[in-house]
Design a protein around this motif. Sequence first.
Motif, short mmCIF file in Angstrom:
data_model
loop_
_atom_site.label_atom_id
_atom_site.label_comp_id
_atom_site.label_asym_id
_atom_site.label_seq_id
_atom_site.Cartn_x
_atom_site.Cartn_y
_atom_site.Cartn_z
N LEU A 1 0.48 -0.89 0.19
CA LEU A 1 -0.10 -0.43 -0.22
C LEU A 1 1.18 1.49 -0.13
O LEU A 1 0.17 2.02 -1.10
CB LEU A 1 -0.80 -0.57 1.31
N ARG A 2 1.48 1.42 0.65
CA ARG A 2 2.44 2.35 0.61
C ARG A 2 3.69 2.70 -0.40
O ARG A 2 3.63 3.78 -0.76
CB ARG A 2 4.16 2.19 1.73
N GLU A 3 3.92 1.52 -1.70
CA GLU A 3 3.89 1.95 -2.69
C GLU A 3 3.04 2.61 -3.62
O GLU A 3 3.81 3.38 -4.34
CB GLU A 3 4.65 0.45 -3.47
N GLN A 4 2.07 1.84 -3.60
CA GLN A 4 1.16 2.57 -4.52
C GLN A 4 0.38 3.84 -3.89
O GLN A 4 -0.11 4.39 -5.04
CB GLN A 4 0.17 1.08 -4.48
N GLN A 5 0.20 4.42 -2.81
CA GLN A 5 -0.57 4.97 -2.61
C GLN A 5 0.49 6.47 -1.99
O GLN A 5 0.88 7.45 -0.86
CB GLN A 5 -1.29 4.92 -1.27
N GLY A 6 1.84 6.72 -2.61
CA GLY A 6 2.46 7.71 -2.52
C GLY A 6 3.59 7.67 -1.08
O GLY A 6 3.25 8.73 -1.22
N GLY A 7 4.10 6.43 -0.74
CA GLY A 7 4.66 6.62 0.64
C GLY A 7 3.75 6.10 2.24
O GLY A 7 4.56 6.17 2.51
N ILE A 8 2.23 6.15 1.41
CA ILE A 8 1.59 6.07 2.81
C ILE A 8 1.24 5.32 2.96
O ILE A 8 0.27 4.36 2.43
CB ILE A 8 0.86 7.47 3.21
N GLY A 9 1.16 3.97 3.86
CA GLY A 9 0.58 2.47 3.75
C GLY A 9 -0.46 2.71 4.61
O GLY A 9 -1.16 1.81 4.86
N ALA A 10 -0.40 3.23 6.20
CA ALA A 10 -1.16 3.09 7.50
C ALA A 10 -1.19 4.55 7.69
O ALA A 10 -0.10 5.55 7.52
CB ALA A 10 -0.36 2.10 8.11
N ALA A 11 -2.50 4.86 7.95
CA ALA A 11 -3.08 6.27 8.87
C ALA A 11 -3.39 5.72 9.63
O ALA A 11 -4.55 5.10 9.91
CB ALA A 11 -3.55 6.95 7.79
N ARG A 12 -3.47 7.11 10.74
CA ARG A 12 -3.97 6.85 12.35
C ARG A 12 -5.87 6.98 11.20
O ARG A 12 -5.86 7.59 10.45
CB ARG A 12 -3.48 7.40 12.93
N LEU A 13 -6.53 6.62 12.78
CA LEU A 13 -7.51 7.29 12.70
C LEU A 13 -8.01 8.22 13.72
O LEU A 13 -8.05 7.57 14.49
CB LEU A 13 -8.74 6.11 12.39
N TYR A 14 -7.71 9.45 13.82
CA TYR A 14 -8.13 10.76 14.72
C TYR A 14 -9.08 11.50 14.66
O TYR A 14 -9.70 11.84 13.24
CB TYR A 14 -7.06 11.28 14.53
N GLN A 15 -10.43 11.25 15.64
CA GLN A 15 -11.57 12.00 15.74
C GLN A 15 -12.46 11.93 14.10
O GLN A 15 -12.35 12.87 13.06
CB GLN A 15 -10.75 13.79 15.48
N ARG A 16 -12.72 10.44 13.58
CA ARG A 16 -13.83 10.43 12.69
C ARG A 16 -13.08 10.56 11.79
O ARG A 16 -13.07 10.23 10.25
CB ARG A 16 -14.52 10.94 12.72
N ARG A 17 -11.35 10.94 11.75
CA ARG A 17 -11.02 11.98 10.22
C ARG A 17 -9.71 10.64 9.96
O ARG A 17 -8.69 10.33 10.58
CB ARG A 17 -10.32 13.15 10.46
#
Length: 247
Positions: free
Chosen positions: A189-205
């Motif tokens: 996913l990191r390769e596909q998504q511009g270097g970001i493969g995992a993201a925090r869910l913060y305040q529903r965002r």
Amino acid sequence: MNAAPADQIRLLDLQALDVRLTQLAHRRENLPEHAEIRALEADLTQQRDLLVAAQTEESDTARDQTKAEQDVDQVRQRAARDQQRLDSGLVTNPKDLASLQSELASLARRQDDLETIVLEIMERHEAAQARAKELAARLDELQATATEATQRRDAATQDIDAEVAAVRKERSEVAAEVPADLLKLYDKLREQQGGIGAARLYQRRCEGCRLELNITELNEVRAAAPDTVVRCENCRRILVRTPESGL
């Protein structure tokens, strides 16, 4: 896919390290010294060309001056020989005397013309010498500046490379603690998504795409088991739940 919540949170640590590596690579590629050195190299090339042209002019005028001075010397020698013949009294024929005197006058005019040419060439030669000296000094200054800029670039690069090595070591240690299948998905996913493969869910965002989850998506995330690896419906990155997720 399932993974322990702690392993999922560890992905955020891994992501932070990968972001840092990306930042370091960008910083290394865009050091101000790179542009400075490129500009200096262009100036150095131009300056060398100008110096070669000035040195060529200096050499050419030196050769022309030598040739012109030799021409003057030849005229002087010829005039001296004619004057010696005239003064010797050996030439008594009026016609020969007139011819000899005429030739002496012509040689005098020729000498004046050649001496004027010598002076003009000398002026050009001196100007070329001064220009070459000035350009050589300027070239030395530019070279010194380029050397100093290169040293600054190399020092900055070494510092960045040292930090990169430290971050890569830490990344390897963190990655070793992440289950293989989860790590594989993250890297994909990191390769596909511009270097970001995992993201925090913060305040529903989702902090990957910066979009807020709608009520349906939130309910699905709420209903998911703690060890379920959930994905953002918008950007498809791994969505890591934390106490600040607002669920």
